[in-house]
Design an enzyme around this catalytic site. Structure first.
Site, PDB file in Angstrom:
ATOM      1  N   GLU A  95     -66.891  87.414   8.104  1.00 46.37           N
ATOM      2  CA  GLU A  95     -66.913  86.331   7.006  1.00 46.37           C
ATOM      3  C   GLU A  95     -67.253  86.772   6.145  1.00 46.37           C
ATOM      4  O   GLU A  95     -69.266  87.705   6.536  1.00 46.37           O
ATOM      5  CB  GLU A  95     -67.698  84.604   6.827  1.00 46.37           C
ATOM      6  CG  GLU A  95     -66.467  84.577   8.321  1.00 46.37           C
ATOM      7  CD  GLU A  95     -66.910  82.459   8.655  1.00 46.37           C
ATOM      8  OE1 GLU A  95     -67.330  81.668   7.652  1.00 46.37           O
ATOM      9  OE2 GLU A  95     -65.891  82.037   9.355  1.00 46.37           O
ATOM     10  N   CYS A 108     -72.735  88.637   0.307  1.00 47.39           N
ATOM     11  CA  CYS A 108     -73.587  88.047   1.326  1.00 47.39           C
ATOM     12  C   CYS A 108     -72.299  88.657   2.763  1.00 47.39           C
ATOM     13  O   CYS A 108     -71.143  88.616   2.780  1.00 47.39           O
ATOM     14  CB  CYS A 108     -74.079  86.812   2.093  1.00 47.39           C
ATOM     15  SG  CYS A 108     -74.622  86.833   3.282  1.00 47.39           S
ATOM     16  N   CYS A 115     -72.525  87.646  16.863  1.00 44.02           N
ATOM     17  CA  CYS A 115     -73.968  88.506  17.022  1.00 44.02           C
ATOM     18  C   CYS A 115     -75.296  88.282  18.437  1.00 44.02           C
ATOM     19  O   CYS A 115     -74.493  87.053  19.086  1.00 44.02           O
ATOM     20  CB  CYS A 115     -75.098  87.662  15.695  1.00 44.02           C
ATOM     21  SG  CYS A 115     -76.681  88.101  16.572  1.00 44.02           S
ATOM     22  N   CYS A 119     -80.341  83.394  17.740  1.00 44.85           N
ATOM     23  CA  CYS A 119     -81.065  82.352  17.621  1.00 44.85           C
ATOM     24  C   CYS A 119     -80.861  80.886  17.850  1.00 44.85           C
ATOM     25  O   CYS A 119     -79.566  80.751  17.261  1.00 44.85           O
ATOM     26  CB  CYS A 119     -81.586  82.676  16.052  1.00 44.85           C
ATOM     27  SG  CYS A 119     -82.091  84.193  15.840  1.00 44.85           S
ATOM     28  N   CYS A 122     -78.932  78.870  14.665  1.00 45.23           N
ATOM     29  CA  CYS A 122     -78.535  79.879  14.185  1.00 45.23           C
ATOM     30  C   CYS A 122     -76.519  79.529  14.672  1.00 45.23           C
ATOM     31  O   CYS A 122     -76.733  80.125  15.820  1.00 45.23           O
ATOM     32  CB  CYS A 122     -78.472  81.219  13.898  1.00 45.23           C
ATOM     33  SG  CYS A 122     -77.250  82.144  12.696  1.00 45.23           S
ATOM     34  N   GLY A 165     -74.279  89.132  12.018  1.00 50.04           N
ATOM     35  CA  GLY A 165     -74.522  89.996  13.108  1.00 50.04           C
ATOM     36  C   GLY A 165     -76.245  90.018  12.138  1.00 50.04           C
ATOM     37  O   GLY A 165     -76.880  89.379  11.814  1.00 50.04           O
ATOM     38  N   SER A 197     -81.606  92.207   6.368  1.00 48.51           N
ATOM     39  CA  SER A 197     -82.732  91.613   6.269  1.00 48.51           C
ATOM     40  C   SER A 197     -81.947  91.661   8.200  1.00 48.51           C
ATOM     41  O   SER A 197     -80.669  91.242   8.667  1.00 48.51           O
ATOM     42  CB  SER A 197     -81.918  89.584   6.319  1.00 48.51           C
ATOM     43  OG  SER A 197     -82.825  88.716   6.684  1.00 48.51           O
TER      44      SER A 197
HETATM   45  N1  SAH Z   1     -79.892  88.740  11.739  1.00 49.93           N
HETATM   46  C1  SAH Z   1     -79.745  88.390  10.344  1.00 49.93           C
HETATM   47  C2  SAH Z   1     -79.192  88.451   9.453  1.00 49.93           C
HETATM   48  C3  SAH Z   1     -78.564  87.467   9.657  1.00 49.93           C
HETATM   49  S1  SAH Z   1     -79.487  86.351   7.818  1.00 49.93           S
HETATM   50  C4  SAH Z   1     -81.537  88.197  10.244  1.00 49.93           C
HETATM   51  O1  SAH Z   1     -81.181  87.139  11.309  1.00 49.93           O
HETATM   52  O2  SAH Z   1     -82.411  87.809   9.068  1.00 49.93           O
HETATM   53  C5  SAH Z   1     -79.303  85.126   7.444  1.00 49.93           C
HETATM   54  C6  SAH Z   1     -80.681  84.284   7.315  1.00 49.93           C
HETATM   55  O3  SAH Z   1     -80.152  82.818   7.405  1.00 49.93           O
HETATM   56  C7  SAH Z   1     -81.431  84.194   8.796  1.00 49.93           C
HETATM   57  O4  SAH Z   1     -83.492  84.849   7.932  1.00 49.93           O
HETATM   58  C8  SAH Z   1     -81.472  83.218   9.100  1.00 49.93           C
HETATM   59  O5  SAH Z   1     -83.629  82.962  10.003  1.00 49.93           O
HETATM   60  C9  SAH Z   1     -81.277  82.465   8.706  1.00 49.93           C
HETATM   61  N2  SAH Z   1     -80.532  81.162   9.198  1.00 49.93           N
HETATM   62  C10 SAH Z   1     -79.938  81.147  10.430  1.00 49.93           C
HETATM   63  N3  SAH Z   1     -79.437  80.283  10.923  1.00 49.93           N
HETATM   64  C11 SAH Z   1     -79.784  79.026   9.849  1.00 49.93           C
HETATM   65  C12 SAH Z   1     -79.927  77.293   9.106  1.00 49.93           C
HETATM   66  N4  SAH Z   1     -79.091  76.890  10.028  1.00 49.93           N
HETATM   67  N5  SAH Z   1     -79.976  77.613   8.259  1.00 49.93           N
HETATM   68  C13 SAH Z   1     -80.709  77.748   7.421  1.00 49.93           C
HETATM   69  N6  SAH Z   1     -81.251  79.239   7.672  1.00 49.93           N
HETATM   70  C14 SAH Z   1     -80.419  79.920   8.689  1.00 49.93           C
END
Ligand code: SAH
Length: 350
Positions: A95, A108, A115, A119, A122, A165, A197
């Protein structure tokens, strides 16, 4: 590998296209012509390249093509953002999100199918890792969207690697895609408008520091103590905050550049004024800004977004300590295009 081996030229650099030309008994400069056609002019149809000689066009048509990921579905948000479901040549899907603003548009992009980083908050984590994307597929995400929604003149284009990812776990393809996206003779998106990121893969942050062409760096901080971060992001056991921040302090910033720290605010978990004070302390002395992202909820996970006044109070604590902090209300929430929501089942596409 999907893509190039099947005669898809997308993802090849200028040098690789020159070699391709030579390997097909053509002069080197024809490789450069191809490079401009693919990236600067974003052509996919060789027959349309009438400035190329006819025999060369015939050779191209017989041997290769330029194929973007195909658009399977579009989910259009009320706020103008569009979530794209893109199919790759092996049938996997990723996506990407299109986010128009007045004078700029941000894309984006995803770096992997699924992934591997687990986390807890996420939704991409629920998929597990299927595979890395190639550089051609990463650049192809941008080109597929731009072909679908051409950028109006005067509109600046930003790229953020904040989709599905962990980009630093697909390092080689990431660096190559940034080279292709930023090359002034091709797509020409300046590095200042490209942000990668990461959850904080420390050795790869150190590697990125040494790359001649590199994007801006954002770190998903998300917590104010080791313990809290480990609870949200188990990767913190391997690369603890202390090590991560040491790598950030050693990271060479270019003139005017700042590190971005993303902080997902989760109600009654990491959103207290004490958390904010600790964040300010952790980041003291760094050239940094903080993006505060109120948690985007989804099914099955126990977390909730904080009340707006908690978000504002958090921001004020940081601002009072001279740490610039911006509240990022995620775009496309109604179509599950918001941070952390990619790959949630969405409403019917159009
Ligand atoms: N894997 C990398 C790239 C993805 S960035 C990273 O984690 O940095 C995606 C961003 O969205 C990250 O900063 C993550 O902390 C945030 N994120 C993930 N799940 C989320 C959620 N449910 N609500 C808000 N932000 C979220």
């Amino acid at each position: 590998m999907a893509g190039n081996s099947a005669g898809n030229l997308l993802g090849l650099t200028r040098e690789e296209l020159e070699e391709w030309a030579v390997a097909h008994s053509q002069p080197r400069y024809r490789g450069r012509q191809l490079y401009r056609a693919v990236y600067a002019r974003q052509q996919t149809d060789f027959a349309a390249l009438t400035d190329l000689s006819k025999d060369f066009r015939q050779l191209l048509a017989a041997n290769c093509s330029v194929r973007y990921p195909s658009i399977e579905r579009r989910f259009e948000s009320r706020d103008g953002a569009v979530r794209y479901l893109l199919a790759l040549e092996d049938g996997q899907t990723v996506e990407a999100v299109y986010m128009p603003e007045e004078d700029r548009t941000t894309l984006c992009l995803s770096s992997q199918v699924g992934c591997a980083v687990d986390c807890r908050f996420c939704f991409s984590a629920l998929l597990g890792l299927k595979r890395n994307l190639t550089a051609g597929e990463i650049v192809g995400e941008a080109l597929a969207i731009l072909a679908d929604r051409p950028l109006p003149k005067q509109t600046r284009l930003n790229i953020v690697f904040m989709g599905m990812g962990e980009p630093l776990l697909n390092f080689v393809a990431m660096v190559k895609s940034v080279k292709l996206l930023s090359d002034p003779g091709g797509l020409a998106i300046p590095w200042r408008r490209i942000t990668l990121s990461t959850v904080g893969i420390v050795p790869r942050i150190n590697d990125l520091a040494r790359e001649p062409v590199r994007p801006k760096l954002a770190i998903s901080l998300n917590a104010s103590t080791e313990e809290q971060r480990t609870a949200l992001m188990p990767v913190n056991r391997k690369y603890p905050l202390r090590q991560l921040l040491a790598a950030c302090r050693a990271y060479p910033l270019r003139p005017g550049e700042r590190l971005t720290f993303e902080y997902v605010l989760i109600a009654d978990f990491n959103d207290s004024p004490e958390d904010a004070r600790r964040v300010a302390k952790l980041l003291r002395g760094l050239r940094a800004k903080v993006n505060l992202i109120p948690y985007n909820p989804g099914p099955e996970l126990p977390y909730r977004p904080p009340a707006l006044e908690r978000v504002l109070a958090f921001q004020k604590v940081l601002a009072d300590r001279e740490l610039p902090a911006f509240i990022r209300i995620s775009r496309g929430q109604d179509v599950q295009a918001a941070c952390g929501q990619l790959r949630l089942a969405g409403p019917a596409g159009c």
